[in-house]
Design a protein around this motif. Structure first.
Motif, PDB file in Angstrom:
ATOM      1  N   ASP A  11       0.934  -1.074   0.007  1.00 10.63           N
ATOM      2  CA  ASP A  11      -0.007  -0.013  -0.044  1.00 10.63           C
ATOM      3  C   ASP A  11       0.873   1.273   0.027  1.00 10.63           C
ATOM      4  O   ASP A  11       1.681   1.586   0.984  1.00 10.63           O
ATOM      5  CB  ASP A  11      -0.729   0.154   1.250  1.00 10.63           C
ATOM      6  CG  ASP A  11      -1.643   1.315   1.299  1.00 10.63           C
ATOM      7  OD1 ASP A  11      -1.833   1.869   0.575  1.00 10.63           O
ATOM      8  OD2 ASP A  11      -2.619   1.180   2.383  1.00 10.63           O
ATOM      9  N   ASP A  20      -9.879   5.572  -1.033  1.00  7.12           N
ATOM     10  CA  ASP A  20      -9.926   4.133  -1.171  1.00  7.12           C
ATOM     11  C   ASP A  20      -9.912   3.664  -2.640  1.00  7.12           C
ATOM     12  O   ASP A  20      -9.392   2.508  -2.881  1.00  7.12           O
ATOM     13  CB  ASP A  20     -11.484   3.695  -0.516  1.00  7.12           C
ATOM     14  CG  ASP A  20     -11.480   4.053   0.634  1.00  7.12           C
ATOM     15  OD1 ASP A  20     -10.542   3.775   1.324  1.00  7.12           O
ATOM     16  OD2 ASP A  20     -12.793   4.579   1.192  1.00  7.12           O
ATOM     17  N   HIS A  21     -10.209   4.605  -3.546  1.00  7.92           N
ATOM     18  CA  HIS A  21     -10.161   3.901  -4.992  1.00  7.92           C
ATOM     19  C   HIS A  21      -9.703   5.059  -5.764  1.00  7.92           C
ATOM     20  O   HIS A  21      -9.629   6.067  -5.434  1.00  7.92           O
ATOM     21  CB  HIS A  21     -11.351   3.501  -5.482  1.00  7.92           C
ATOM     22  CG  HIS A  21     -12.283   2.518  -4.771  1.00  7.92           C
ATOM     23  ND1 HIS A  21     -13.061   2.641  -3.597  1.00  7.92           N
ATOM     24  CD2 HIS A  21     -12.035   1.097  -4.733  1.00  7.92           C
ATOM     25  CE1 HIS A  21     -13.360   1.481  -3.072  1.00  7.92           C
ATOM     26  NE2 HIS A  21     -12.842   0.545  -3.692  1.00  7.92           N
ATOM     27  N   ARG A 179     -12.307   1.290 -12.212  1.00  5.70           N
ATOM     28  CA  ARG A 179     -11.867   1.568 -10.781  1.00  5.70           C
ATOM     29  C   ARG A 179     -11.046   0.465 -10.251  1.00  5.70           C
ATOM     30  O   ARG A 179     -11.160  -0.757 -10.526  1.00  5.70           O
ATOM     31  CB  ARG A 179     -13.074   1.895  -9.950  1.00  5.70           C
ATOM     32  CG  ARG A 179     -13.010   2.170  -8.402  1.00  5.70           C
ATOM     33  CD  ARG A 179     -14.095   2.232  -7.598  1.00  5.70           C
ATOM     34  NE  ARG A 179     -14.912   0.924  -7.473  1.00  5.70           N
ATOM     35  CZ  ARG A 179     -16.101   0.722  -7.694  1.00  5.70           C
ATOM     36  NH1 ARG A 179     -16.867   1.604  -8.314  1.00  5.70           N
ATOM     37  NH2 ARG A 179     -16.551  -0.628  -7.648  1.00  5.70           N
ATOM     38  N   TYR A 180     -10.091   0.832  -9.217  1.00 10.98           N
ATOM     39  CA  TYR A 180      -9.278  -0.247  -8.663  1.00 10.98           C
ATOM     40  C   TYR A 180      -9.210   0.239  -7.276  1.00 10.98           C
ATOM     41  O   TYR A 180      -9.245   1.502  -7.021  1.00 10.98           O
ATOM     42  CB  TYR A 180      -8.007  -0.352  -9.354  1.00 10.98           C
ATOM     43  CG  TYR A 180      -6.973   0.792  -9.454  1.00 10.98           C
ATOM     44  CD1 TYR A 180      -6.122   1.190  -8.415  1.00 10.98           C
ATOM     45  CD2 TYR A 180      -7.187   1.413 -10.601  1.00 10.98           C
ATOM     46  CE1 TYR A 180      -5.164   2.142  -8.831  1.00 10.98           C
ATOM     47  CE2 TYR A 180      -6.303   2.690 -10.717  1.00 10.98           C
ATOM     48  CZ  TYR A 180      -5.169   3.007  -9.803  1.00 10.98           C
ATOM     49  OH  TYR A 180      -4.416   3.959 -10.245  1.00 10.98           O
ATOM     50  N   ASP A 181      -8.787  -0.585  -6.412  1.00 14.06           N
ATOM     51  CA  ASP A 181      -8.470  -0.393  -5.003  1.00 14.06           C
ATOM     52  C   ASP A 181      -6.945   0.323  -4.861  1.00 14.06           C
ATOM     53  O   ASP A 181      -6.113  -0.168  -5.353  1.00 14.06           O
ATOM     54  CB  ASP A 181      -8.245  -1.644  -4.144  1.00 14.06           C
ATOM     55  CG  ASP A 181      -8.058  -1.709  -2.642  1.00 14.06           C
ATOM     56  OD1 ASP A 181      -7.475  -0.688  -2.145  1.00 14.06           O
ATOM     57  OD2 ASP A 181      -8.353  -2.392  -2.096  1.00 14.06           O
ATOM     58  N   ASP A 184      -3.911  -1.396  -3.486  1.00 12.40           N
ATOM     59  CA  ASP A 184      -3.534  -2.690  -4.300  1.00 12.40           C
ATOM     60  C   ASP A 184      -2.796  -2.376  -5.749  1.00 12.40           C
ATOM     61  O   ASP A 184      -3.588  -2.065  -6.413  1.00 12.40           O
ATOM     62  CB  ASP A 184      -4.393  -3.559  -4.027  1.00 12.40           C
ATOM     63  CG  ASP A 184      -4.172  -4.785  -4.632  1.00 12.40           C
ATOM     64  OD1 ASP A 184      -2.999  -5.007  -5.176  1.00 12.40           O
ATOM     65  OD2 ASP A 184      -4.884  -5.979  -4.463  1.00 12.40           O
TER      66      ASP A 184
END
Length: 197
Positions: A11, A20-21, A179-181, A184
């Motif tokens: 992270d 968050d995203h 969208r992605y985390d 990560d």
């Protein structure tokens, strides 16, 4: 001599600043043939890659930014609904019609190897969405992240012994907001919306 940059599967807290995203605009090319080529390349270069890369095959044409979140302070400007609406209008204003793109061959950046991609429409989209202002645009499908630092020439020399599966040209009918985390670096993508041609 240029060397690969070893990435860390972690992270990047300072970059995301509590978001968050994050969002990108991309062309999804998640077909059996493309997945087979990515898997083949990952196996061929497995000793120099991070073990995990869970993102679906795609071609990025624009970086949006972190999804706004109260109290978050990411390094990049949040990708607000207003900015998304402006990008959507920009894509529609290009008047692009469905097109075909070719995927084949191996290339590399210092942090990531990739499958080469060709279609002039991708360059037009990248120009319009600002991707060319971030760095010279090279359309590609990422294979993964390097996990070690080695000379790029040594990594590239191994491409001669790689026999990738053939990939038929793919018809593209739109651009998708993905969208992605943000915590990560190798996590999967989720489609948010598609602007159809």
């Amino acid at each position: 001599m240029s060397r690969t940059i070893a990435c860390e599967d972690r992270d990047f807290v300072a970059w995301r600043g509590g978001a968050d995203h994050a969002l990108i605009w991309g062309v999804l090319v998640d077909t059996d043939e493309v997945r087979a080529a990515v898997d083949s390349a990952r196996a061929h270069w497995a000793d120099v890659l991070l073990p995990r890369y869970d993102r679906q095959p795609h071609v990025t044409v624009g970086y949006g930014g972190p999804v706004p979140k109260a109290g978050a302070a990411p390094e990049d400007p949040p990708y607000t609904p207003e900015r998304i609406a402006a990008a959507r209008a920009t894509i529609r204003g290009l008047g692009i019609e469905p097109f075909r793109l070719a995927i084949g061959g191996w290339g590399t950046f210092r942090m990531t190897p990739y499958l080469c991609v060709e279609a002039p429409e991708l360059d037009a989209l990248a120009d319009a969405l600002g991707e060319n202002r971030r760095r010279p645009y090279v359309p590609h499908v990422t294979i993964g992240h390097y996990g070690v630092e080695v000379p790029l020439d040594e990594v590239a020399a191994r491409a001669a012994a790689w026999c990738p599966p053939s990939i038929e040209p793919i018809t593209v009918t739109g651009v998708t907001l993905l969208r992605y985390d943000a915590a990560d670096i190798a996590g999967p993508l989720t489609a948010v919306e598609t602007v159809a041609f």
